[in-house]
Design a protein around this motif. Structure first.
Motif, PDB file in Angstrom:
ATOM      1  N   ARG A   1       0.851  -1.180   0.000  1.00  0.00           N
ATOM      2  CA  ARG A   1       0.000   0.000   0.000  1.00  0.00           C
ATOM      3  C   ARG A   1       0.887   1.231   0.000  1.00  0.00           C
ATOM      4  NH1 ARG A   1      -1.381   2.653   4.961  1.00  0.00           N
ATOM      5  NH2 ARG A   1      -0.649   1.612   6.846  1.00  0.00           N
ATOM      6  N   ILE A   2       0.338   2.327  -0.507  1.00  0.00           N
ATOM      7  CA  ILE A   2       1.071   3.581  -0.656  1.00  0.00           C
ATOM      8  C   ILE A   2       0.506   4.601   0.315  1.00  0.00           C
ATOM      9  CG2 ILE A   2       1.653   5.453  -2.247  1.00  0.00           C
ATOM     10  CD1 ILE A   2       1.209   3.378  -4.535  1.00  0.00           C
ATOM     11  N   ALA A   3       1.383   5.321   1.002  1.00  0.00           N
ATOM     12  CA  ALA A   3       0.974   6.391   1.911  1.00  0.00           C
ATOM     13  C   ALA A   3       1.756   7.647   1.566  1.00  0.00           C
ATOM     14  CB  ALA A   3       1.217   5.996   3.369  1.00  0.00           C
ATOM     15  N   CYS A   4       1.118   8.796   1.768  1.00  0.00           N
ATOM     16  CA  CYS A   4       1.750  10.083   1.481  1.00  0.00           C
ATOM     17  C   CYS A   4       1.754  10.930   2.746  1.00  0.00           C
ATOM     18  CB  CYS A   4       1.011  10.810   0.357  1.00  0.00           C
ATOM     19  SG  CYS A   4       1.750  12.397  -0.107  1.00  0.00           S
ATOM     20  N   ILE A   5       2.881  11.588   3.002  1.00  0.00           N
ATOM     21  CA  ILE A   5       3.008  12.470   4.160  1.00  0.00           C
ATOM     22  C   ILE A   5       2.982  13.921   3.672  1.00  0.00           C
ATOM     23  CG2 ILE A   5       4.548  13.228   6.009  1.00  0.00           C
ATOM     24  CD1 ILE A   5       5.366  10.414   6.442  1.00  0.00           C
ATOM     25  N   ASP A   6       2.052  14.690   4.192  1.00  0.00           N
ATOM     26  CA  ASP A   6       1.884  16.083   3.787  1.00  0.00           C
ATOM     27  C   ASP A   6       2.987  16.971   4.361  1.00  0.00           C
ATOM     28  OD1 ASP A   6      -0.404  15.605   2.302  1.00  0.00           O
ATOM     29  OD2 ASP A   6      -1.722  15.848   4.047  1.00  0.00           O
ATOM     30  N   GLN A   7       3.232  18.078   3.665  1.00  0.00           N
ATOM     31  CA  GLN A   7       4.188  19.081   4.099  1.00  0.00           C
ATOM     32  C   GLN A   7       5.562  18.454   4.376  1.00  0.00           C
ATOM     33  OE1 GLN A   7       2.711  22.036   6.940  1.00  0.00           O
ATOM     34  NE2 GLN A   7       0.651  21.243   6.630  1.00  0.00           N
ATOM     35  N   ALA A   8       5.994  17.634   3.435  1.00  0.00           N
ATOM     36  CA  ALA A   8       7.280  16.957   3.569  1.00  0.00           C
ATOM     37  C   ALA A   8       7.940  16.857   2.207  1.00  0.00           C
ATOM     38  CB  ALA A   8       7.103  15.570   4.173  1.00  0.00           C
ATOM     39  N   GLY A   9       9.268  16.897   2.229  1.00  0.00           N
ATOM     40  CA  GLY A   9      10.057  16.665   1.036  1.00  0.00           C
ATOM     41  C   GLY A   9      10.751  15.319   1.125  1.00  0.00           C
ATOM     42  N   HIS A  10      11.798  15.152   0.320  1.00  0.00           N
ATOM     43  CA  HIS A  10      12.478  13.862   0.234  1.00  0.00           C
ATOM     44  C   HIS A  10      12.993  13.392   1.592  1.00  0.00           C
ATOM     45  CE1 HIS A  10      14.476  10.562  -1.684  1.00  0.00           C
ATOM     46  NE2 HIS A  10      15.664  10.949  -1.293  1.00  0.00           N
ATOM     47  N   MET A  11      13.450  14.319   2.452  1.00  0.00           N
ATOM     48  CA  MET A  11      13.918  13.944   3.790  1.00  0.00           C
ATOM     49  C   MET A  11      12.729  13.931   4.754  1.00  0.00           C
ATOM     50  SD  MET A  11      17.040  13.384   3.123  1.00  0.00           S
ATOM     51  CE  MET A  11      17.955  13.310   4.653  1.00  0.00           C
ATOM     52  N   LEU A  12      11.749  13.151   4.438  1.00  0.00           N
ATOM     53  CA  LEU A  12      10.492  13.151   5.197  1.00  0.00           C
ATOM     54  C   LEU A  12      10.682  12.713   6.646  1.00  0.00           C
ATOM     55  CD1 LEU A  12       8.343  10.232   3.634  1.00  0.00           C
ATOM     56  CD2 LEU A  12      10.807  10.303   3.772  1.00  0.00           C
ATOM     57  N   HIS A  13      11.722  11.931   6.943  1.00  0.00           N
ATOM     58  CA  HIS A  13      11.979  11.527   8.327  1.00  0.00           C
ATOM     59  C   HIS A  13      12.551  12.679   9.152  1.00  0.00           C
ATOM     60  CE1 HIS A  13      15.472  10.914   5.892  1.00  0.00           C
ATOM     61  NE2 HIS A  13      16.245  10.493   6.861  1.00  0.00           N
ATOM     62  N   HIS A  14      12.999  13.741   8.479  1.00  0.00           N
ATOM     63  CA  HIS A  14      13.379  14.982   9.155  1.00  0.00           C
ATOM     64  C   HIS A  14      12.191  15.940   9.232  1.00  0.00           C
ATOM     65  CE1 HIS A  14      17.905  14.529   7.893  1.00  0.00           C
ATOM     66  NE2 HIS A  14      17.500  13.579   8.708  1.00  0.00           N
ATOM     67  N   ASP A  15      11.442  15.999   8.145  1.00  0.00           N
ATOM     68  CA  ASP A  15      10.381  17.009   8.028  1.00  0.00           C
ATOM     69  C   ASP A  15       9.171  16.697   8.910  1.00  0.00           C
ATOM     70  OD1 ASP A  15      12.061  18.014   6.125  1.00  0.00           O
ATOM     71  OD2 ASP A  15      10.864  17.367   4.416  1.00  0.00           O
ATOM     72  N   GLN A  16       8.756  15.430   8.916  1.00  0.00           N
ATOM     73  CA  GLN A  16       7.543  15.037   9.644  1.00  0.00           C
ATOM     74  C   GLN A  16       7.796  13.720  10.392  1.00  0.00           C
ATOM     75  OE1 GLN A  16       4.965  16.910   9.963  1.00  0.00           O
ATOM     76  NE2 GLN A  16       5.281  18.426   8.351  1.00  0.00           N
ATOM     77  N   PRO A  17       8.734  13.695  11.340  1.00  0.00           N
ATOM     78  CA  PRO A  17       9.049  12.428  12.019  1.00  0.00           C
ATOM     79  C   PRO A  17       7.882  11.847  12.796  1.00  0.00           C
ATOM     80  CG  PRO A  17      10.112  14.290  13.126  1.00  0.00           C
ATOM     81  CD  PRO A  17       9.568  14.800  11.837  1.00  0.00           C
ATOM     82  N   GLU A  18       7.038  12.711  13.385  1.00  0.00           N
ATOM     83  CA  GLU A  18       5.899  12.206  14.158  1.00  0.00           C
ATOM     84  C   GLU A  18       4.877  11.526  13.246  1.00  0.00           C
ATOM     85  OE1 GLU A  18       7.021  15.327  14.342  1.00  0.00           O
ATOM     86  OE2 GLU A  18       7.936  15.402  16.344  1.00  0.00           O
ATOM     87  N   ALA A  19       4.585  12.152  12.104  1.00  0.00           N
ATOM     88  CA  ALA A  19       3.628  11.552  11.159  1.00  0.00           C
ATOM     89  C   ALA A  19       4.172  10.236  10.612  1.00  0.00           C
ATOM     90  CB  ALA A  19       3.342  12.530  10.019  1.00  0.00           C
ATOM     91  N   LEU A  20       5.457  10.207  10.308  1.00  0.00           N
ATOM     92  CA  LEU A  20       6.059   8.968   9.810  1.00  0.00           C
ATOM     93  C   LEU A  20       6.037   7.890  10.883  1.00  0.00           C
ATOM     94  CD1 LEU A  20       7.550   7.383   7.655  1.00  0.00           C
ATOM     95  CD2 LEU A  20       9.687   8.451   8.421  1.00  0.00           C
ATOM     96  N   ALA A  21       6.344   8.254  12.124  1.00  0.00           N
ATOM     97  CA  ALA A  21       6.328   7.276  13.213  1.00  0.00           C
ATOM     98  C   ALA A  21       4.934   6.687  13.403  1.00  0.00           C
ATOM     99  CB  ALA A  21       6.813   7.927  14.509  1.00  0.00           C
TER     100      ALA A  21
END
Length: 304
Positions: free
Chosen positions: A276-296
């Motif tokens: 399955r595919i998921a998208c994180i808003d307000q994030a760029g390629h370094m999404l684990h820096h930009d939105q770590p809480e959403a990714l977690a």
């Protein structure tokens, strides 16, 4: 400066002629698979700290610095072969997890590694997460002569010092470089990352400079063409459920200008039996820096 909620410890493991630096959080727990995190190109294992801090509970987490990056050391070389990352990961799992299936996460280049590895070693993976590891546009055999010529030209440029990485006069300079690359990265996180991403070394005149912990040889173009047909064969042999996470900023659009698109990538993912595919808003390629809480949150839901 950023203060980690879950500090890591460093271990050094001999792997295929290299002393691999591995960052470890927590302890092994009976009945719970280890979570293995692998980083992308010109990055380090410490890059996952913000996401690790946002994960609930106390999970056993293992994150290596790839060969030629971070604190991993080994013989000097003038180029890197992609298959070696798979071999290194296989040896690392032999050492750290034996035959226990793991949860495996990879970002960018690391995302491409874990996709290939999970197709070649499906029995070792319980859950698979790919963070913006898109692969590359399909190549044609007619590109091979030019690719080999470019590879040899870049080897010469590397020997002449024309591909050396830039150094910085202070840690603050390193932090500003990180922010320039990713404007979403906060100053406090950039300052925390800087000493993990660079190391102070004296120059010939004795003055200190901060050097990126990545070998310039990583900039040399691979001599081998990217074979999309081979990647698809590996994809369809992945038996673990896959979570493919992408950022709202379209990295593929920025990089390939229509030569290879998110739609093309999604079409390839259809070869993976369970995904399955998921998208994180307000994030760029370094999404684990930009939105770590959403990714977690995404990882926690998927891995449990």
């Amino acid at each position: 400066m950023y203060v980690p909620r879950r500090p890591s410890r460093s271990e050094f493991i001999p792997i295929r002629g290299h002393q691999y630096h591995v960052r470890v959080w927590g302890e092994a727990q009976a009945g719970q698979p280890p979570l293995v995190l692998v980083h992308g190109w010109m990055d380090v294992a410490a890059s996952y700290q913000f996401m690790v801090d946002a994960l609930p509970g106390e999970r056993h987490i293992i994150a290596p610095d790839w060969r030629g990056f971070g604190l991993t050391t080994g013989p000097h070389c003038d180029h890197y072969q992609f298959a070696d990352y798979l071999g290194d990961l296989d040896a690392l799992l032999d050492h750290c997890t034996a035959d226990q299936p793991i949860d495996l996460v990879g970002h960018s280049m690391g995302g491409n590694v874990v996709m290939m590895y999970a197709g070649a070693r499906p029995q070792r993976i319980r859950r698979l997460v790919n963070l913006e590891g898109f692969g590359m546009p399909a190549s044609r055999p007619s590109q091979a002569p030019g690719r080999y010529a470019k590879w040899m030209d870049e080897l010469k440029a590397l020997r002449r010092g024309e591909m050396d990485l830039k150094s910085y006069d202070s840690l603050e300079g390193v932090a500003q470089r990180l922010i320039k690359t990713n404007p979403r990265l906060s100053a406090n996180k950039a300052r925390w990352l800087a000493p993990h991403w660079a190391q102070e070394r004296p120059q010939a005149d004795g003055s200190p400079r901060w050097h990126i912990l990545g070998e310039a040889a990583h900039k040399v173009t691979s001599a081998q063409l990217y074979r999309a047909d081979e990647a698809l064969e590996l994809y369809q042999r992945i038996s673990a459920p896959l979570l493919a996470v992408e950022a709202s900023d379209d990295s593929l659009g920025q990089w390939w200008k229509g030569q290879y698109t998110l739609a093309d990538y999604h079409e390839r993912l259809k070869r993976v039996p369970q995904h399955r595919i998921a998208c994180i808003d307000q994030a760029g390629h370094m999404l684990h820096h930009d939105q770590p809480e959403a990714l977690a949150r995404l990882l926690t839901e998927f891995l449990t």
